[in-house]
Design a protein around this motif. Sequence first.
Motif, short mmCIF file in Angstrom:
data_model
loop_
_atom_site.label_atom_id
_atom_site.label_comp_id
_atom_site.label_asym_id
_atom_site.label_seq_id
_atom_site.Cartn_x
_atom_site.Cartn_y
_atom_site.Cartn_z
N TRP A 129 39.51 46.53 48.62
CA TRP A 129 38.96 45.51 47.02
C TRP A 129 38.99 46.27 45.69
O TRP A 129 39.13 45.32 45.27
N GLU A 130 38.55 48.02 46.21
CA GLU A 130 38.47 47.92 44.77
C GLU A 130 39.36 47.87 44.04
O GLU A 130 39.99 47.76 43.02
N SER A 133 40.81 44.93 43.23
CA SER A 133 40.37 44.17 41.52
C SER A 133 40.72 44.62 40.85
O SER A 133 40.43 44.76 39.73
N ASN A 134 41.07 46.15 40.76
CA ASN A 134 41.84 47.01 40.06
C ASN A 134 42.68 46.49 38.85
O ASN A 134 43.64 46.18 39.31
N SER A 154 44.93 40.68 38.02
CA SER A 154 43.41 39.98 38.47
C SER A 154 43.92 39.57 39.98
O SER A 154 44.97 39.50 40.76
N PRO A 155 42.94 39.48 41.02
CA PRO A 155 43.04 39.47 42.65
C PRO A 155 44.16 38.57 42.80
O PRO A 155 43.13 37.09 42.51
N TYR A 158 42.96 34.29 45.20
CA TYR A 158 41.53 34.55 45.45
C TYR A 158 40.85 33.97 46.36
O TYR A 158 41.13 32.91 46.56
#
Length: 237
Positions: A129-130, A133-134, A154-155, A158
Amino acid sequence: MIPARYQASRFPAKLMQDLGGKPVIVRTYEAALQTKLFDEVYVVTDSKIIFDTVSAIGGQVIMSKKEHESGSDRIAEAVMEMDVDIVINVQGDEPFIDGKSLQKVIQVFNKDHTKEIDLASLMTPITDWEEISNPNTVKVIVDNQDFALYFSRSPIPYPRDNNVDAKYYKHKGIYAFRKRALLDFKHLPMLPLEAKEKIEAIRFLEYGKKIKMVETDVSGIEIDTPEDLERAKKAWK
């Protein structure tokens, strides 16, 4: 075609950093040659330092204008008068080129008998997830035929409903263009979505071009930061 700027916002002169006794750009150029997938390999640069470095090893290198906004613009200028059908853009900061993945991208056009595909590119699954979301990691979502729907920092998608299983894909900056699509890109003005995200692939989508994405499980190492360079040095050993 390997676009190669000397300046870079996050890591200036990264292409001239040492990797196992040779500059990164030389390692990338040699790796592209070693795949034996291309009729010709060129470095396209606005830097005399890079030009002289590649020339010194007998490499093919083209000096381009300095004011290009993107690597695609730089390549479009270089191929404008060349008699070519398909142009592959390999990033200068990716010395760990995966030949099998590149071959998959090229095969997209061999199977495209109706010539509906304008360009092809690579994506690799990501689960951390890091990384998802980076904002330095560009993500891509595709339709059920693997055509790109959108790219974002963006992720995407969503995770509104965590009970729904959805894959996340990182976009790898390797493209295969039909020459016409590449020349069109050079003349089409940037629109708001590309300007907001700072992702040049979005321009193709905004103007209705079809981008076929090819999945690969090889993530490689892109040298965007000094920390990436240290990882690359360890991997090279």
